[in-house]
Structures are given as structure tokens and as C-alpha cells.
Scaffold this active site. Structure first.
Site, short mmCIF file in Angstrom:
data_model
loop_
_atom_site.label_atom_id
_atom_site.label_comp_id
_atom_site.label_asym_id
_atom_site.label_seq_id
_atom_site.Cartn_x
_atom_site.Cartn_y
_atom_site.Cartn_z
N GLU A 1 1.79 8.76 0.59
CA GLU A 1 3.23 8.96 0.64
C GLU A 1 3.57 10.41 0.28
O GLU A 1 4.30 11.07 0.99
CB GLU A 1 3.96 7.99 -0.30
CG GLU A 1 5.47 8.14 -0.20
CD GLU A 1 6.25 7.04 -0.91
OE1 GLU A 1 5.66 5.99 -1.24
OE2 GLU A 1 7.45 7.23 -1.14
N ARG B 1 11.03 1.20 -11.06
CA ARG B 1 10.74 -0.07 -10.39
C ARG B 1 9.97 -1.02 -11.30
O ARG B 1 10.07 -2.24 -11.17
CB ARG B 1 10.01 0.15 -9.07
CG ARG B 1 9.92 -1.10 -8.19
CD ARG B 1 9.42 -0.82 -6.78
NE ARG B 1 10.50 -0.47 -5.87
CZ ARG B 1 11.16 -1.34 -5.08
NH1 ARG B 1 10.84 -2.63 -5.10
NH2 ARG B 1 12.11 -0.94 -4.29
N PHE C 1 4.61 -0.11 -6.32
CA PHE C 1 5.35 1.04 -6.82
C PHE C 1 5.86 0.82 -8.24
O PHE C 1 7.03 1.00 -8.53
CB PHE C 1 6.52 1.28 -5.85
CG PHE C 1 7.05 2.69 -5.80
CD1 PHE C 1 6.33 3.70 -5.20
CD2 PHE C 1 8.29 3.00 -6.34
CE1 PHE C 1 6.84 5.00 -5.12
CE2 PHE C 1 8.81 4.30 -6.28
CZ PHE C 1 8.09 5.29 -5.66
N THR D 1 14.90 2.30 -4.03
CA THR D 1 15.95 2.47 -5.04
C THR D 1 16.62 3.84 -4.89
O THR D 1 17.71 4.05 -5.41
CB THR D 1 15.39 2.29 -6.46
OG1 THR D 1 14.29 3.19 -6.64
CG2 THR D 1 14.92 0.87 -6.66
N ALA E 1 7.70 1.09 0.40
CA ALA E 1 8.63 0.09 -0.14
C ALA E 1 8.74 -1.13 0.77
O ALA E 1 9.78 -1.78 0.80
CB ALA E 1 10.01 0.71 -0.40
N GLU F 1 4.41 -5.30 0.18
CA GLU F 1 4.13 -5.27 -1.24
C GLU F 1 4.19 -6.62 -1.96
O GLU F 1 3.36 -6.90 -2.82
CB GLU F 1 5.11 -4.31 -1.94
CG GLU F 1 4.89 -2.86 -1.55
CD GLU F 1 6.08 -1.99 -1.93
OE1 GLU F 1 7.19 -2.26 -1.40
OE2 GLU F 1 5.93 -1.09 -2.74
#
Lengths: 490, 778
Positions: free
Chosen positions: B247, B325, B359, B459, B528, B730
């Protein structure tokens, strides 16, 4: 150096002649960079992930056998007189996939796809070796292949589906050329020593063991390479310059396995796969350990001589071999000498191998029929991991149940594979009871001062060593004292 | 056309919700799927290698790189001073992460210089020849050391609070406090990082990068080169795995390759060795969770207080949102009447930790589940009973508010858990295990059923947008491009299904193309779990625009109402006329209809005020549950996973085969994290588990011996997502917490289940044995 001879091999369906093989060139780099065969991937460059798996065909006792190997650590110079088969060779000329490939597609066995060619080759190796492999055999064939996406379930399902249906009328790239290849490879075995390259980058492929002894006498610092499973990493990870590199994996004299009443003589160049088959016949209790050394690719390349010669304190074969009382034969131009295996390991990083000597063979005496013997390996991950510790136990009892003979050896507990002589002494002459075990286990502290590292702490090693003695005892009493993933280990 | 062919053409090959195989499956098995290292190299391509720090924290006193420069094949040696733009690749703009360290190194293995040479081997060999003199500074690698030595933070912490946790703790009939260590995890994508930079005219450079976030690589390369984003094109067709590790971590390799390529006017490839990749790139965050809970005799939670301290490494990277998170998931599926959660993103002298599947959510959830375990052992009850007593309530009840004040409105956890409880025969098996343990001396068993509730959306609210570019060519073939990246998760397949379904054509009609910043700009990371939600909708929007134009064209040309134009399999039905799709497109082209569209989507409803710790950061929740049964050897700590049953919610699945693959793969990856995967730093701050020889991810022989995985077929997303599906990447990762808890139960058996074993993660054989020993002494 005078160039004599050239390296010849078959790559898929092409005859190859090489006269400029770098001493430390790997098969993987050659495939990807020189041949543009990019289906074979580099995942780790240390023989652990299996993304680089290819099959290598070689003549063994007159048979043509194909074995999965790690191309990333396999040195190109070790491939004279072999047939290298890559993933690109599997599909039929019309593009139809081989059944192992098609099954992986049908069962959603690939996600990112990077490990997939390696899995294809391991499963193709299994296809060639076994008609109807069961789940234990499938998992064993995949011990050297990592997948991070699928969780393996669809890959194993694909392998089981192929095993169950075994489609027959298929294009099989190896079976179709077997007779031809066998004939060709027989003609490629070196009749004379092959030498190539300039000082600093020399490759030597001795014609026989006599020639090897001469090479070593002239070049005592030469690097002997049999399976490449250790030296391969000196190249890929440490970028070490090696000169000359002397390849010995092809030497038939080092590949003999001789059975006698007294035991088994195994040439230093015998691979784990072949050596273990013979050893397990004689000592079935070795099987659980042997199935957990490396992955199939490493077992197909690595040699029992190499595992001993490199002197690692965590090599998996020395503890059981020392417990069994194995002896080692070393050879040089001056002649041969034999010594007990345990005496070969002097201290960490130092072995009793003199300049010009090489390990020629190993003799493993057959244990007495009523000896009790077991070997246990502990590692973070069950398969394809390096031992945190490995313990081998051998005892004999008299009719009264008294210990008359005890020989225990551990790896991972000291700088060398080392016997637990104090524990042995504490067992000898005592009744084979739990109380004896509990008392004797205290003596491990006199035998060993283990280290803490990423594999285990010293405290775990010491506690586990004691507990393994208890496991050994409990198993002799019929108690279930270890886990088995499958009832019957293949 | 014969009858059977006609019948066949009444359907399309792979609409939404069909179990189509991965679009590249055939190429994967044939070895013909190209990853970046497989592409033919431009003539004269150079190769890069890193020179890395061998100190955990030190000032650089001097650097002698002369031997590196004169080594055979070396073309250029690059240091931080050679970065033409900003020597910085901090993804959040905090300017705390240099491309190459200058003056000071902050972790063992930090890149200090890069060698560019004629071959990869020459570059790697030369990189070892540097002579660097350091002045050592104190270093902290462990969370505990850091807490005792100033506890410097890399980014702002977060507090989530509701009710009065202190007062409720004081008033609770029972309280427990404790600590839990949770280890990190290396991604171990099978394809390591790689970048290939090809210089162009002016400031231009094209970078092929194995990245989940091409737009960020574009931005960072531009930032490091000092050129605008429009000079940089970043492309990727597929990655050999990502899992969050690509990422932000691709930036460094891409930036170095691009700088060298522009300077030397030659293509530069940068493929680090596996050990270098594992040493220099971030991992999942390790956490130390300190918790306190109050509860009643029935096990109903009154209050929870917890602090989540994380090993973030030397820079912030994504540690802010990751630790956030963690807090967002510390409740998992449980209602906390009074709660106060705090994060502590600690600066450590280790590689900067980063995104990894979940995450931070998994660590948050493991901490929450430890609290459940504590309560269960304290009360002598089955942990499942405690779980059920604390689930969020039905919508409208007074037990729906999360610690971040978002109500849980789509709760199906009780139904999932009840179904699985019955289908797995959990209760009877638990009883049988307790009986077995009473009789077995060495081998002990454990079983645990754990649920998952996972919040879906970035988020960082602005990340919840996506674009797609769809062309229909005049022969009726369709070109699909969107901002998402393919890392094996089947995103490209799913989005192609969306398009095939929209136009009612076979999937073979849709050509999936490499992600490139030149086609779809300003994309978000494929992360995500949002890939299909966002890009599927963006592609759907592009198709909608094209279809609207086509409908208008058809209505006008055939003189029918737009309502009488429909896309049916392989055809467009216009009134009573059935026109083959390709013919229809050709006519539309001749009539000058625009057959290309840029689609766009942004997630509705979500908002988040971080300063207040309040909002609705998640569009919806994904649910699931797993039952794991394990055996342990109490003499050695060895274990095996005997059986796992999973029931998981993906809404109405876009592709059940791909989704099942995600569930199975995530579970096994999660199991690895909690069992055998251990990161180990030595006293010099050097990571010693930096290769598969020392870092052990699960093998085929580690997967559950019996593995029953089902999707909750009755589930449908309450929100209007693409096809009413739910994100899947996830959430199932956390189903593996059931393995840790089953191991814990097996350990607890040695003390008759009287004590919570407090088994930390990863539960290596050593940790299991040591927990057994500890309990035997209690």
C-alpha cells in the site's frame, strides 16, 4: 585454466551445450535471464518457498527419475547430463493444459498466481511418482511450496481430484520422451573431467572419485557442491565468490547404497530422498523425522554427506545417526580413514576434516532387534523448518527391565550435535520407570548449556529436552505422547 | 444457428453472483501470467540494490562509498543528497520518512544508499563494499522498552469514549485487569517488491510498480523527483500478493528506480532480494494491550478500559489510521455500556510498520476477545455463553452504540453464531473434549467459537471514492479499466462480471486492462477490503452512462419508448426487435454515439470526527464466525488444528468461488499470524526472522485437517452496494482468533480451566508449553 569438455543437458525439448557456465550461476537465473523462461519464479532465493520449482530428470541406477528441485539455489554447473523440465513444457502443443494444471484452474487453486507454477511442478512430480496419492502424500509433496493466498485448501482439493480420476489419455511431456531422454542422458555422462572458466570463476566436474581426490589435493580450498542446498545460499544470500566449484552430485561411486547384515553403507552423494528410503527400511522409527526435513525439493537435492560435512549444530541427521553409532569414511589421495560420526564434530564451525579430504560414505549399524529407538524434532512449524532441537534416544533393557544400554544425542542444544552422556549414565543400570526418567532428566543441565535465539529460548530447549525423554519413556509404555496429523504416516 | 446454440445464447457466461474462475487462472498455471520481473526489459536496463544501515539508531559520522563506486559494473551510487526533489516518502505528509537516510539512521536495515549497476548481481555485490562510520545512539525496539523510555509517539493518539468507564468499573461486581502481547506479521507476498522505471522526454517517467496504490506511487515519485504528477505514469497489471504490504511500501523502490532512470536516461529495475524486502519494509504492528473490565456474575460487561500501545517503527507511515482501526474493533461484536479506549502509537527503532489485512482491526479484536476469555474463566463458564450475553442488540434496542457512537444497524451476528453453533455441533464437541482431557495425560484438546464484526470503509473518509474508464469499441468488444489493483483477490474478475452483467455479454467480451494512473486518476489504495465495493460501483456507473446514451439512440432510431429498450443476453431488445449486441454497437458508432465513459462512485452516509471520536466511519459491517478445534502436546507445546467450521457473511456474493477462496486464505493467514509467524529482533535491534527459513508462514500441512467453509447464503447487504454484496478481503482474517482461543482452552485444561491461560500471540509451541508450565504451577 585449460577448458576441457562442455556441460550438456536437455532443457524441455532442446539439447543444450554450455561452455561458459559461471561457477556460481544458478539454474533460475539461467532460465529467466538467458532463456527467457519466466514461468519459473524467484520467491525467496533460498530454497524455502518453492516458486522456482522445476523437475530435473537424471539417471539413477539405470532408471530415468524426475525429481522436483529448487532452481533458485541449484547451480547450473550441477546439471550436466540431466533433463530440466519447466512449467512452460507442460501444456500440449495445442495449448491444452496438463491435468494437474487444469485441476488447479477448476478448483480455484490460484489467486495471485505467483506461487502457482511451483505448485504445478510439485504436483506434476507427484503425478509422475505416484498413481493414486492420498492426502498424506499430497501434503508431503507440497511441504516445499508456500502459498500466501489460498490457504491451500483448493490446491489440495485439485491434487485429490487428479489422484481420484487420473485422466489417462493425456499429453504427458515427460512420458512421451522418456526412452529418448534416457538414451541421451546416458551418452552425456562425463567420460573425462570437465573444466571451464578462468581463475576466480572455475567449474570442475570430476569424471570419477579418483579425479575428485586429485582435484582436492591440488586445490584444498575448493568448494565441493553436491546438492547445492547449503552452498546455494552462500551464493544467493552472501554473494560469496567460490573458486573453484567442484560438482560431485553426478559421481556414481558416491551414490552407492550397500546393505549388509551389519548395517547400511551410504555414499556421501546419496540424496536425502534415496538415503532415507534405505534408512527407514532398516530403522522405521526414523520415518517421522525424515518426513520433516526440508521440503521434497530439498530432499531431492541435499545429500546426507553434505548434511554431515557442513558441521551444522542443527543438522537433522547427525543426532539419530550418532545415537545409532554411525561411522564416517573420509577419503583423500593419501587414502581412507574411518571415525565415529560423533568424533567428526569437534566444536562449532570446526570438524575433523583434513585438507584434501572429503566425506566418502557413512556406515550405519543395524540396531539390535529389541533396542528401543526414537527421534523427535521440535520446530516452530511442523514441516520444512529448522529444528529448535532434535533428540534421538536409544536404549536396551534386560529381562528385568533394567537399562543396559543408553545412547542419547541432541542437535540444537550445543555448538555441535552432542551426546547427553550424563543423562545416559543416569539411565544405565536403572529400572526403566518414570522415577528413573524424572531423575535422569535433571542431568541434562550437566550435558548442555543451550542458547536463546529466534528458534527458541534456552529455557524452552532445556525443558523440552527433558520432556522429550519423558515422551520417549511414555511411548515405550504405550501412552499416546505425541501428535500425528495422520494415523498412518506415508 | 442450431437449437442448442440458440438456447445457450439466452444466458451470458458470467453474470454477477456466478462462480467464475479467476480471469488469469489459465495463465497462472501455464506460467504465462506476466509479473513485472517477467516483462522484457528495455535495452540497457540497469539494476538497483540497497546499502542498508547495520545500526538500529546512530548518527552517520562518515560514509566512504569509493569502493562501491569502483566496483565492477557500477554506474552510479545514489545517496539522500542526490534526491532531486524531496527526500521524503511519508504517505501522510508528515515528512518523517526519507527515501535514503541522511545524517542519522533509525533502524537496523534502513536504506542509506542505492547502487545502480549493469546487472542485479553487480549492484548487490557492490552494495556490500561501503564503509560507514556510525556514532551509536540508544535504541528501543520493544514496546515495553519504549514505554519505559519516554514513550515517544509517531502520530497523534486516539481516544474513544462513551459513558463513564471509571465509575462503572468501580461499581462492577467483578473486575479483572491484565495485559496481552500481540505479535506483528510479515506479509510474505510471494512476489517481492519491484519497480521498473522507464525514462521519457521532458520530466516524464513511466514506472511499473508492484503496488496496491498506483496514485500514491505517482505522487511520491513526483515528490521525490520534484516534478508534477502529470509527468509520472504508474502502471501495474497484477501483483503476486499484496495484503497491505504494497500500500505504501512500494514508494521507496519506485522512487529510487525513477530518480536513477531520469538521471542516467536508462531504464532502471529495482527488485530487492527477499531478505532485503523483509528487512526494509514494514509489517503488521505488534501491540501491548493493557485492559481492565467490570462485569456481573452472568458475565455481562459493565465497563471496558483498554490502552493499545503499538510498535510503529521509526516513522508514522499509516500507524495513525492503523492504531485507530485497532480501537474501532476492540469491541468486536460486543456492546460495552461504558468504555474508554486509547491508542499509543509508539516510535521504535524498527522498520516502520504499515498496513496489513485488517489494518489494526485484528489486534483490536484479539484484545477484545481476551477480555471475554478472562470473564469466562473467572466465572467458570463457556466463553460462548459470555459472548452471547454481550452481543450488540437488535436495531432499536439500547445496546447498539459502538465506542465511536455509530449505531450497529445491520447486526446479524447472533444468527450467524447460532447457525454455526448448531451446524458445527459445538456444544456436544466441547463436552466430549472436556471428557477427553480428563483422561488424556499428554495430549489435550480445545475448542472455541469466535465471531467477527468488521467495519467497512476507509476511516479516511475521502479515500472512499473510485473511478473507472470503460470503452465499447465498434466491434462490440469492451475495454475495462478502473483504479483498483489486482493482487490475487479476484477484483478484476468481479468488476468484469459487473460489466458483463450490465451489458449482458459474455465475460470474454470484456478485456481487463492494467491499472494505470493515466486512465483513472486520483485513485485510492486497493485496501480496506473496498476494492469491489468502490470499483465495482464505478464501473457500473460508467456502464450506466454508456447504456443511457445507447438507449436514447435506440429509442430515437427505432421510434420506441426508452422503456422498450432492454439489454438482454448478447442482444439489445428494441420494442419487438432483437439486435445482436455487436451489430447494435456498430450502428451506434455510425450514429456518432459516445461509447466511452468515466464512471465514478463515492460511498454515501459516512462521516468521522476524529478529534471528538464520534461519527459513522463505516458504511456497513461484515460478519462471520468460526469454530476451531485443536490438539496440543503438553510436553512440547506442539499443536495441530483438527477441524475448523466457518460461516461467513459476504452479503449477496458477487462470485462465491472467489469469496470462499478469500475466506479460506484469510483464515489460514490469520492462523499463521497467531501461531507460527514470529518476528524476532536481537539485542542490536536486528530483525533475525527475515526470510522463509526463519519466518514460518503456514504450509499445506498446517491447514485445518477438516475445513468446512460456508458463506451465509441468506445474507444481503442492507445498503445498496454493488449487487448487495459485502467486502470480503479482511473480515475473515479475524476468524482465526478461534484457533488462539482453542489453544488457550487446551492449555487451561492442565489447571482444570480455573485460570485464563493468558496465552499471548503468536502462540508458538514455546509459548504454549510455557503457558502450560505456568498454569501447572498455579
Amino acid at each position: 585454466m585449460q577448458q576441457t569438455g562442455r556441460i550438456r543437458l536437455i532443457l524441455n525439448d532442446e539439447d543444450i551445450v554450455l561452455d561458459d557456465v559461471p561457477a556460481t550461476g544458478t539454474l533460475l537465473d539461467w532460465l529467466r535471464l538467458r532463456r527467457r523462461l519466466t514461468g519459473t519464479k524467484e520467491g525467496c532465493a533460498e530454497g524455502d518457498c518453492g516458486a522456482c520449482t522445476v523437475l530435473v530428470g537424471r539417471l539413477l541406477d539405470g532408471d530415468l527419475v524426475y525429481e522436483s528441485v529448487n532452481a533458485c539455489i541449484r547451480l547450473l554447473g550441477s546439471l550436466n547430463a540431466t533433463h530440466v523440465v519447466t512449467v512452460e513444457h507442460l501444456a500440449a502443443p495445442d495449448g491444452a493444459l496438463h491435468p494437474v494444471q487444469q485441476a488447479l484452474v477448476d478448483h480455484h487453486g490460484s489467486q495471485c498466481g505467483f506461487c502457482t507454477p511451483g505448485f504445478v511442478m510439485s504436483l506434476y512430480g507427484l503425478w509422475l511418482a505416484s498413481d493414486r496419492p492420498g492426502r498424506p502424500e499430497i501434503e508431503k509433496a507440497l511441504q516445499g511450496n508456500l502459498c500466501r493466498c489460498t490457504g491451500y485448501e483448493p490446491i489440495v482439493a485439485a491434487a485429490e481430484a487428479v489422484a481420484a480420476t487420473r485422466p489417462s489419455a493425456v499429453f504427458d511431456p515427460i512420458e512421451r520422451t522418456r526412452a529418448d531422454v534416457k538414451e541421451k542422458l546416458a551418452a552425456l555422462a562425463p567420460r573425462q573431467t570437465i573444466r571451464m572458466g578462468e581463475v576466480g570463476n572455475r567449474v570442475v566436474i570430476p569424471a570419477d572419485v579418483g579425479a575428485l581426490a586429485e582435484v582436492l589435493a591440488a586445490e584444498p580450498k575448493a568448494t565441493l557442491v553436491a546438492g547445492c542446498t547449503d552452498v546455494g545460499l552462500w551464493v544467493t544470500k552472501q554473494m560469496r565468490a567460490l573458486d573453484p566449484v567442484v560438482f560431485i552430485n553426478h559421481l556414481q561411486e558416491l551414490q552407492a547404497i550397500e546393505r549388509s547384515d551389519g548395517g547400511l553403507t551410504i555414499g556421501a552423494g546419496v540424496t536425502y530422498t534415496q538415503a532415507f528410503a534405505a534408512l527407514c527400511e532398516m530403522v522405521p522409527a526414523l520415518r517421522p523425522l525424515i518426513d520433516r526435513i526440508g521440503g521434497a525439493q530439498v530432499r531431492n537435492m541435499g545429500t546426507i554427506g553434505g548434511n554431515i560435512a557442513n558441521g551444522s549444530p542443527i543438522g537433522d541427521t547427525p543426532p539419530p545417526l550418532i545415537a545409532l553409532g554411525a561411522t564416517l569414511a573420509l577419503r583423500a589421495t593419501a587414502g581412507r580413514r574411518e571415525l565415529p560420526l560423533e568424533d567428526y564434530f569437534i566444536e562449532y564451525g570446526r570438524q575433523d576434516r583434513r585438507p584434501g579430504e572429503f566425506v566418502e560414505s557413512l556406515f550405519v549399524p543395524a540396531p539390535a532387534a529389541d533396542d528401543r529407538f526414537a527421534v523427535y524434532k521440535l520446530s516452530k512449524r511442523r514441516d520444512e523448518d529448522i529444528s529448535a532441537l532434535c533428540g534421538a534416544f536409544r536404549i536396551a533393557l534386560d529381562h528385568a527391565g533394567t537399562v543396559t544400554y543408553a545412547r542419547l544425542c541432541f542437535g540444537g542444544m550445543a555448538g555441535t550435535p552432542k551426546r547427553a552422556t550424563h543423562v545416559e549414565a543416569a539411565l544405565r543400570g536403572k529400572p526403566w520407570t518414570e522415577a528413573t526418567i524424572v531423575a535422569a532428566a535433571m542431568a541434562f543441565e550437566q550435558d548442555y548449556t543451550p542458547l536463546s535465539d529466534w528458534r527458541a529460548t534456552a529455557a524452552y530447549r532445556m525443558l523440552a529436552a527433558r520432556n522429550l525423554l519423558m515422551r520417549f519413556y511414555l511411548e515405550t509404555t504405550g501412552e499416546t505422547a505425541q501428535l500425528h496429523r495422520f494415523e498412518e504416516v506415508a | 444457428m442450431d437449437k442448442s446454440a440458440f438456447e445457450e445464447r439466452k444466458t451470458i457466461s458470467a453474470p454477477m453472483h456466478a462462480s467464475l474462475r479467476h480471469d488469469s487462472a489459465h495463465k497462472h498455471v501455464a506460467g504465462s501470467a506476466d509479473y513485472i520481473d517477467d516483462m522484457p526489459e528495455p535495452e540497457g536496463t540497469l539494476h538497483a540494490a540497497l546499502g542498508m544501515s547495520d545500526r538500529a539508531h546512530a548518527e552517520i559520522v562518515s560514509m566512504d562509498l569509493s569502493a562501491v563506486r569502483t566496483a565492477p559494473g557500477v554506474v552510479w551510487v545514489m545517496t539522500g543528497a542526490d534526491v532531486p526533489g524531496h527526500n521524503d516518502i511519508s504517505p501522510t505528509g508528515r515528512h518523517d520518512e526519507p527515501v535514503l537516510a541522511e545524517g542519522r539512521v533509525e533502524f537496523h536495515g534502513q536504506p542509506v544508499f542505492a547502487v545502480i549497476a549493469e546487472s542485479r548481481e553487480a549492484a548487490r555485490k557492490a552494495a556490500r563494499l561501503a564503509k560507514i562510520e556510525y556514532r551509536d545512539l540508544p535504541h528501543w525496539t520493544e514496546v515495553t522498552d519504549t514505554l519505559e523510555n519516554g514513550a515517544t509517539l509517531v502520530t497523534d493518539p486516539l481516544t474513544l469514549s462513551r459513558g463513564d468507564a471509571d465509575a462503572a468499573l468501580a461499581a462492577s461486581p467483578r473486575t479483572i485487569s491484565g495485559e496481552m502481547r500481540i505479535g506483528g506479521q510479515d506479509h510474505f507476498y510471494l512476489e517481492g517488491h519491484i519497480a521498473l522505471a522507464i525514462p521519457g522526454e521532458d520530466d516524464d517517467v513511466t514506472v511499473w510498480s508492484s503496488t496496491q496504490h498506483p496514485s500514491e506511487v505517482q505522487h511520491m515519485v513526483g515528490h521525490a523527483l520534484g516534478v508534477p504528477s502529470n509527468a509520472v505514469t504508474v502502471q501495474v497489471r497484477r501483483m503476486g500478493g499484496g495484503f497491505g504490504g504494497k500500500e505504501t511500501q512500494s514508494n521507496q523502490f519506485a522512487a529510487i528506480a525513477a530518480i536513477a532512470a531520469k538521471k542516467l536516461k536508462r531504464a532502471v529495475k529495482f527488485r530487492p532480494d527477499r531478505d532485503e524486502d523483509m528487512t526494509t519494509t514494514g509489517k503488521r504492528h505488534d501491540f501491548l494491550v493493557a485492559y481492565e473490565t467490570g462485569f456481573d456474575e452472568e458475565g455481562r460487561i459493565q465497563a471496558v478500559k483498554a490502552n493499545y500501545a503499538a510498535r510503529c517503527g521509526f516513522s508514522s507511515d499509516l500507524s495513525g489510521p492503523v492504531t485507530d482501526r485497532a480501537l474501532f474493533h476492540a469491541d468486536n461484536a460486543y456492546f460495552y455500556p461504558n468504555v474508554r479506549l486509547t491508542s499509543q502509537p509508539l516510535k521504535t527503532n524498527t522498520v516502520s510498520n504499515t498496513a496489513f489485512r485488517g489494518f489494526g482491526g485484528p489486534q483490536g479484536m484479539v484484545g477484545g476477545e481476551r477480555i471475554i476469555e478472562e470473564i469466562a474463566y473467572a466465572l467458570g463458564k463457556d466463553p460462548l455463553e459470555i459472548r452471547k450475553a454481550n452481543f450488540y442488540g437488535e436495531p432499536g434496542s439500547d445496546r447498539v452504540l459502538t465506542p465511536y457512537h455509530q449505531p450497529v444497524e445491520d447486526n446479524i451476528v447472533a444468527r450467524i453464531v447460532d447457525e454455526l453453533d448448531h451446524s458445527s455441533d459445538y456444544k456436544a464437541r466441547r463436552r466430549a473434549i472436556i471428557d477427553f482431557n480428563a483422561k488424556s495425560r499428554v495430549i489435550r484438546k480445545g475448542i472455541a467459537l469466535t465471531p467477527v464484526k468488521f467495519g467497512i470503509s476507509f476511516t479516511a473518509t475521502w479515500y472512499n471514492q473510485a473511478g473507472a474508464l470503460v470503452h465499447v469499441y465498434q466491434d462490440g468488444s469492451i475495454h475495462l479499466n478502473h483504479g483498483g489493483t489486482e493482487m490475487g483477490q479476484g477484483l478484476f474478475t468481479k468488476v468484469a462480471q459487473v460489466l458483463a452483467d450490465a451489458f449482458q455479454v459474455d465475460i470474454a467480451t470484456v478485456k481487463i486492462t492494467a491499472t494505470t494512473t493515466a486512465k483513472v486518476p486520483n485513485t485510492s489504495a486497493t485496501a480496506a477490503s473496498s476494492g469491489s465495493d468502490l470499483n465495482g460501483m464505478a464501473a457500473f456507473d460508467a456502464a450506466r452512462q454508456i447504456k443511457e446514451r445507447l438507449v436514447a439512440f435506440a429509442a430515437e432510431k427505432w421510434g420506441v419508448s426508452p422503456d422498450d429498450v432492454a439489454f438482454v443476453p448478447h442482444h439489445v431488445r428494441i420494442g419487438e426487435t432483437l439486435v445482436p449486441f455487436a451489430d447494435f454497437i456498430k450502428q451506434a458508432y455510425m450514429a456518432r454515439v459516445q461509447l466511452s465513459a468515466a464512471g465514478f462512485y463515492k460511498t454515501p452516509k459516512i462521516h468521522w470526527d476524529r478529534a471528538k471520536g464520534m461519527g459513522s466511519p463505516f458504511y456497513y459491517f461484515a460478519y462471520g464466525a468460526a469454530v476451531s478445534e485443536v490438539s496440543i502436546d503438553t510436553l512440547t507445546g506442539e499443536y495441530q488444528v483438527d477441524r475448523v467450521d466457518i460461516l461467513h457473511d459476504v452479503g449477496r456474493s458477487l462470485n462465491p468461488a472467489i469469496d470462499k477462496g478469500q475466506v479460506e486464505g484469510a483464515f489460514v493467514q490469520g492462523m499463521g499470524w497467531l501461531t507460527t509467524e514470529e518476528l524476532w529482533w536481537d539485542d542490536k535491534g536486528r530483525l533475525r526472522t527475515h526470510a522463509p527459513s526463519t519466518y514460518k508462514i503456514p504450509l499445506a500441512s498446517d491447514r485445518p485437517k477438516i475445513f468446512n467453509v460456508r458463506l451465509a447464503e441468506w445474507s444481503e447487504n442492507a445498503e445498496p452496494t454493488i449487487g448487495r454484496s459485502k467486502a470480503v478481503g479482511e473480515p475473515p482474517f479475524m476468524l482465526a482468533i478461534s484457533v488462539l482461543e482453542a489453544l488457550s482452552m487446551a492449555v487451561a485444561s492442565v489447571a482444570d480451566y480455573r485460570h485464563c491461560p493468558r496465552l499471548d500471540a503468536p502462540a508458538t509451541p514455546e509459548r504454549v508449553l510455557m503457558a502450560v508450565e505456568r498454569l501447572r504451577g498455579m
